[in-house]
Design an enzyme around this catalytic site. Structure first.
Site, PDB file in Angstrom:
ATOM      1  N   THR A 168      34.568  48.297  45.559  1.00  0.00           N
ATOM      2  CA  THR A 168      35.581  47.477  45.491  1.00  0.00           C
ATOM      3  C   THR A 168      36.977  48.150  45.335  1.00  0.00           C
ATOM      4  O   THR A 168      37.016  49.154  45.365  1.00  0.00           O
ATOM      5  CB  THR A 168      35.369  46.410  44.331  1.00  0.00           C
ATOM      6  N   TYR A 176      36.861  50.473  27.678  1.00  0.00           N
ATOM      7  CA  TYR A 176      36.048  49.539  28.645  1.00  0.00           C
ATOM      8  C   TYR A 176      34.681  49.515  28.112  1.00  0.00           C
ATOM      9  O   TYR A 176      33.978  48.322  28.145  1.00  0.00           O
ATOM     10  CB  TYR A 176      36.101  50.272  30.164  1.00  0.00           C
ATOM     11  N   LEU A 216      40.181  58.880  24.748  1.00  0.00           N
ATOM     12  CA  LEU A 216      40.602  58.351  23.494  1.00  0.00           C
ATOM     13  C   LEU A 216      41.811  58.984  22.763  1.00  0.00           C
ATOM     14  O   LEU A 216      42.618  58.254  22.183  1.00  0.00           O
ATOM     15  CB  LEU A 216      39.419  58.170  22.448  1.00  0.00           C
ATOM     16  N   ALA A 217      42.079  60.338  22.963  1.00  0.00           N
ATOM     17  CA  ALA A 217      42.992  61.170  22.476  1.00  0.00           C
ATOM     18  C   ALA A 217      44.303  60.712  22.981  1.00  0.00           C
ATOM     19  O   ALA A 217      45.263  60.576  22.245  1.00  0.00           O
ATOM     20  CB  ALA A 217      42.982  62.707  22.766  1.00  0.00           C
ATOM     21  N   LYS A 253      32.410  46.223  27.455  1.00  0.00           N
ATOM     22  CA  LYS A 253      31.137  45.873  28.151  1.00  0.00           C
ATOM     23  C   LYS A 253      30.015  45.828  27.257  1.00  0.00           C
ATOM     24  O   LYS A 253      29.056  44.836  27.607  1.00  0.00           O
ATOM     25  CB  LYS A 253      31.048  46.531  29.351  1.00  0.00           C
ATOM     26  N   LYS A 259      41.518  56.060  29.773  1.00  0.00           N
ATOM     27  CA  LYS A 259      42.472  57.254  29.350  1.00  0.00           C
ATOM     28  C   LYS A 259      41.326  58.099  28.277  1.00  0.00           C
ATOM     29  O   LYS A 259      40.496  57.055  27.616  1.00  0.00           O
ATOM     30  CB  LYS A 259      43.662  56.811  28.622  1.00  0.00           C
ATOM     31  N   ASN A 316      33.820  36.800  35.316  1.00  0.00           N
ATOM     32  CA  ASN A 316      33.547  37.959  36.007  1.00  0.00           C
ATOM     33  C   ASN A 316      34.982  38.779  35.615  1.00  0.00           C
ATOM     34  O   ASN A 316      35.181  40.016  35.993  1.00  0.00           O
ATOM     35  CB  ASN A 316      33.440  37.710  37.199  1.00  0.00           C
ATOM     36  N   ARG A 341      39.418  38.144  44.398  1.00  0.00           N
ATOM     37  CA  ARG A 341      38.941  39.439  45.315  1.00  0.00           C
ATOM     38  C   ARG A 341      37.658  39.939  44.669  1.00  0.00           C
ATOM     39  O   ARG A 341      37.170  39.513  43.720  1.00  0.00           O
ATOM     40  CB  ARG A 341      40.072  40.363  45.323  1.00  0.00           C
ATOM     41  N   GLY A 342      37.218  41.082  45.445  1.00  0.00           N
ATOM     42  CA  GLY A 342      36.079  41.820  44.873  1.00  0.00           C
ATOM     43  C   GLY A 342      34.898  41.319  44.615  1.00  0.00           C
ATOM     44  O   GLY A 342      34.360  40.162  45.266  1.00  0.00           O
TER      45      GLY A 342
HETATM   46  P1  NAP Z   1      39.013  43.447  40.548  1.00  0.00           P
HETATM   47  O1  NAP Z   1      38.527  43.798  42.047  1.00  0.00           O
HETATM   48  O2  NAP Z   1      40.008  44.452  39.828  1.00  0.00           O
HETATM   49  O3  NAP Z   1      38.781  42.023  40.253  1.00  0.00           O
HETATM   50  C1  NAP Z   1      39.203  41.292  39.023  1.00  0.00           C
HETATM   51  C2  NAP Z   1      39.848  40.411  39.259  1.00  0.00           C
HETATM   52  O4  NAP Z   1      40.102  39.531  37.865  1.00  0.00           O
HETATM   53  C3  NAP Z   1      41.175  40.411  39.681  1.00  0.00           C
HETATM   54  O5  NAP Z   1      41.752  39.202  40.559  1.00  0.00           O
HETATM   55  C4  NAP Z   1      42.132  40.234  38.409  1.00  0.00           C
HETATM   56  O6  NAP Z   1      43.650  40.024  38.501  1.00  0.00           O
HETATM   57  C5  NAP Z   1      41.499  39.246  37.635  1.00  0.00           C
HETATM   58  N1  NAP Z   1      41.812  39.490  36.238  1.00  0.00           N
HETATM   59  C6  NAP Z   1      42.169  40.518  35.497  1.00  0.00           C
HETATM   60  N2  NAP Z   1      42.802  40.058  34.170  1.00  0.00           N
HETATM   61  C7  NAP Z   1      42.752  38.772  34.248  1.00  0.00           C
HETATM   62  C8  NAP Z   1      43.186  37.540  33.248  1.00  0.00           C
HETATM   63  N3  NAP Z   1      43.814  38.058  32.238  1.00  0.00           N
HETATM   64  N4  NAP Z   1      43.171  36.406  33.513  1.00  0.00           N
HETATM   65  C9  NAP Z   1      42.445  36.239  34.834  1.00  0.00           C
HETATM   66  N5  NAP Z   1      42.130  36.881  35.713  1.00  0.00           N
HETATM   67  C10 NAP Z   1      42.304  38.247  35.537  1.00  0.00           C
HETATM   68  O7  NAP Z   1      37.548  43.933  39.882  1.00  0.00           O
HETATM   69  P2  NAP Z   1      36.080  44.220  40.485  1.00  0.00           P
HETATM   70  O8  NAP Z   1      35.798  45.742  41.047  1.00  0.00           O
HETATM   71  O9  NAP Z   1      35.616  43.283  41.474  1.00  0.00           O
HETATM   72  O10 NAP Z   1      35.178  43.940  39.059  1.00  0.00           O
HETATM   73  C11 NAP Z   1      34.917  42.655  38.779  1.00  0.00           C
HETATM   74  C12 NAP Z   1      34.121  42.627  37.392  1.00  0.00           C
HETATM   75  O11 NAP Z   1      32.713  43.651  37.597  1.00  0.00           O
HETATM   76  C13 NAP Z   1      35.043  43.272  36.081  1.00  0.00           C
HETATM   77  O12 NAP Z   1      34.583  42.480  35.020  1.00  0.00           O
HETATM   78  C14 NAP Z   1      34.449  44.708  36.111  1.00  0.00           C
HETATM   79  O13 NAP Z   1      34.772  45.258  35.098  1.00  0.00           O
HETATM   80  C15 NAP Z   1      33.028  44.513  36.562  1.00  0.00           C
HETATM   81  N6  NAP Z   1      32.428  45.868  37.090  1.00  0.00           N
HETATM   82  C16 NAP Z   1      32.913  46.310  38.400  1.00  0.00           C
HETATM   83  C17 NAP Z   1      32.417  47.621  38.903  1.00  0.00           C
HETATM   84  C18 NAP Z   1      32.714  48.163  40.212  1.00  0.00           C
HETATM   85  O14 NAP Z   1      32.405  49.196  40.434  1.00  0.00           O
HETATM   86  N7  NAP Z   1      33.659  47.606  41.026  1.00  0.00           N
HETATM   87  C19 NAP Z   1      31.412  48.330  38.262  1.00  0.00           C
HETATM   88  C20 NAP Z   1      30.899  47.857  36.732  1.00  0.00           C
HETATM   89  C21 NAP Z   1      31.591  46.445  36.461  1.00  0.00           C
HETATM   90  P3  NAP Z   1      44.412  41.283  38.491  1.00  0.00           P
HETATM   91  O15 NAP Z   1      44.830  41.405  39.665  1.00  0.00           O
HETATM   92  O16 NAP Z   1      45.749  40.932  37.794  1.00  0.00           O
HETATM   93  O17 NAP Z   1      43.945  42.378  37.985  1.00  0.00           O
END
Ligand code: NAP
Length: 451
Positions: free
Chosen positions: A392, A357, A301-302, A361, A299, A292, A224-225
């Site tokens: 997303t 996070y 840090l505290a 990153k 949360k 990806n 997704r996303g």
């Molecule tokens: P998302 O909708 O939460 O999709 C992430 C996918 O990765 C989910 O299907 C998730 O499965 C899967 N995933 C999580 N843990 C996993 C694991 N241990 N093994 C295999 N798959 C796993 O996220 P998104 O918004 O599309 O974001 C994608 C990337 O872009 C992420 O790295 C995020 O940090 C980065 N990002 C996003 C944004 C934003 O605005 N959306 C901004 C900056 C960076 P689950 O359903 O189990 O979680």
């Protein structure tokens, strides 16, 4: 998630009302859609005085059917005049010939009239030489000065415009076409204020309609996303895609894989045996690896538990390192492979409630920088893409006030779409994009965070 303010600002009544109230009116951005015949639909102005312009002129006819020069009798092109038009869709300014402070006034002389003659969603690109490659301190300073100019212009340009600066090393000129096909087209709709360096690279795209033809790509978190959009975009560009996600996402993953003519692999990348299982799932190896998958456990840090800290570091940072290492050891990353790490602007600017996070990153950006020299010896590139606020499920779950702030606090006044991140990944995945390695490209609409 729909952005109601953006929709209202783009209605006739909404535009009038918001203007009367002095409120920002973000423009609905143009995005790449299947069937685009040219990189850009509209006039391209070629300006400046360096020696990079000759390279651009060699392929500019493939970018736009309407090309203009800044002055009469230049480049064999008609001269663009503000009074006569047409409105400009794009401008490439070659600043590589500037080496004296007083020559910087050429920027004002060119861009002041041009800014008044821009069409909707214009794309502006400055070309320079890497300052660190220049011996003369004044020449190096002049080239470095371009960063301040281009980033300021990104914040001033209106109507959904974007501005970038490309530092082109000697010998990297053949890779300008690939870079400009990205930065002059709607593929970079949500990328602005970016500075990238191009280095020489032997690989080249053979067919611009399918630049990834014959390549095998693996995308984690692809159900997704942003991950799903990356898989779709890489498949559009000709790659065979392997989509990976957690076992719980099996059905969605299989449906997407079938849609893109790809293969699904369910795997928890945090598990002990994930590297071994991934190597087994890729008997023929891959050319494109996109890390990806990512999670948040926000949360302060505290209040953050050990489990919340560990989960984010393990999924977002340790897993990409372990998996990449395993694929390299098993010789599954082919020569000229392209590795892309999805980071975040949180990892650049920091964010309250996201110390885990942001740490993960920022660590990914560090991985790209640390791996680049060694991988470069095999022609492999590794880069990070740092999205800002992207529409997303992850951002839909944010509290309303934070979500609205995230959407508006950038030069384009809106959130990006998963497609915007996917287009950046697709460009990094191209053979010629080996010209860029160890770098970070923000897809954030020139966010004010960490600007
Ligand atoms: P998302 O909708 O939460 O999709 C992430 C996918 O990765 C989910 O299907 C998730 O499965 C899967 N995933 C999580 N843990 C996993 C694991 N241990 N093994 C295999 N798959 C796993 O996220 P998104 O918004 O599309 O974001 C994608 C990337 O872009 C992420 O790295 C995020 O940090 C980065 N990002 C996003 C944004 C934003 O605005 N959306 C901004 C900056 C960076 P689950 O359903 O189990 O979680």
């Amino acid at each position: 998630m729909s952005d109601r303010y953006l929709a209202f600002a783009n209605s006739a009544a909404g535009r009038r009302l918001l203007r009367a109230l002095g409120l920002p009116t973000p423009v609905r951005l143009e995005r790449w859609a299947a069937g685009h015949a040219r990189v850009l639909d509209g006039a391209l102005l070629l300006a400046g005085d360096g020696d990079l312009l000759a390279s651009v002129l060699g392929f500019a006819h493939r970018l736009s059917g309407e090309r203009y020069a800044e002055r009469p009798d230049r480049l064999g092109l008609p001269c663009w005049k503000l009074a006569e038009g047409p409105r400009l869709k794009a401008l490439v300014f070659d600043a590589s010939g500037l080496n004296r402070f007083e020559q910087l006034s050429a920027l004002r002389a060119c861009f002041q009239p041009a800014l008044k003659g821009l069409g909707k969603c214009p794309r502006l690109v400055l070309l320079g030489r890497p300052p660190e490659s220049l011996e003369d301190p004044q020449a190096a300073s002049v080239q470095r000065a371009l960063e301040g100019f281009s980033r300021s212009l990104g914040k001033e340009v209106r109507r959904g415009g974007c501005v970038q600066l490309l530092y082109v090393a000697a010998g990297a000129e053949p890779q300008l076409e690939g870079a400009l096909r990205f930065f002059l087209s709607p593929k970079s709709a949500y990328v602005s204020g970016q500075v990238l360096r191009l280095a020489p690279c032997t690989a080249q795209v053979k067919d611009w309609t399918r630049p990834l033809a014959g390549k095998q790509a693996l995308i984690t978190g692809a159900s997704r996303g942003i991950g799903a959009a990356i898989a779709e975009t890489l498949a559009r560009d000709g790659a065979e895609v392997v989509l990976l996600d957690v076992p719980a996402a099996e059905d969605a993953l299989a449906a997407l894989a079938a849609r893109f003519g790809g293969r699904a692999v369910t795997l928890d990348i945090r598990s002990e045996d994930a590297p071994h299982r991934l190597v087994e799932a890729l008997p023929d190896g891959i050319d494109i690896l996109v890390h990806n998958a990512g999670i948040t456990r926000d949360k302060t840090l505290a209040k953050m538990s050990e489990a919340q800290w560990d989960a984010v570091i393990e999924v977002n940072l340790q897993a990409p390192q372990r998996l990449t290492q395993a694929l390299l050891h098993a010789n599954k990353l082919r020569e000229q492979a392209r590795v892309v790490l999805i980071a975040s602007i949180s990892g650049i600017a920091g964010n309250p409630g996201q110390s885990n996070y942001a740490t993960s990153k920022a660590g990914l950006i560090g991985l790209a920088q640390a791996w680049a020299p060694a991988l470069g010896e095999r022609g492999i590139s590794i880069n990070a893409v740092a999205p800002g606020f992207i529409e997303t499920q992850m951002t839909a779950a944010m509290p309303l006030a934070l979500r609205e702030a995230g959407r508006r606090m950038n030069a384009l006044g809106q959130g990006g779409l998963p497609q915007d991140v996917a287009e950046a990944v697709a460009w990094f995945a191209q053979p010629g994009s080996g010209a860029v390695s160890g770098q970070v490209l923000r897809v954030c609409g020139q966010s004010l965070l960490g600007a």
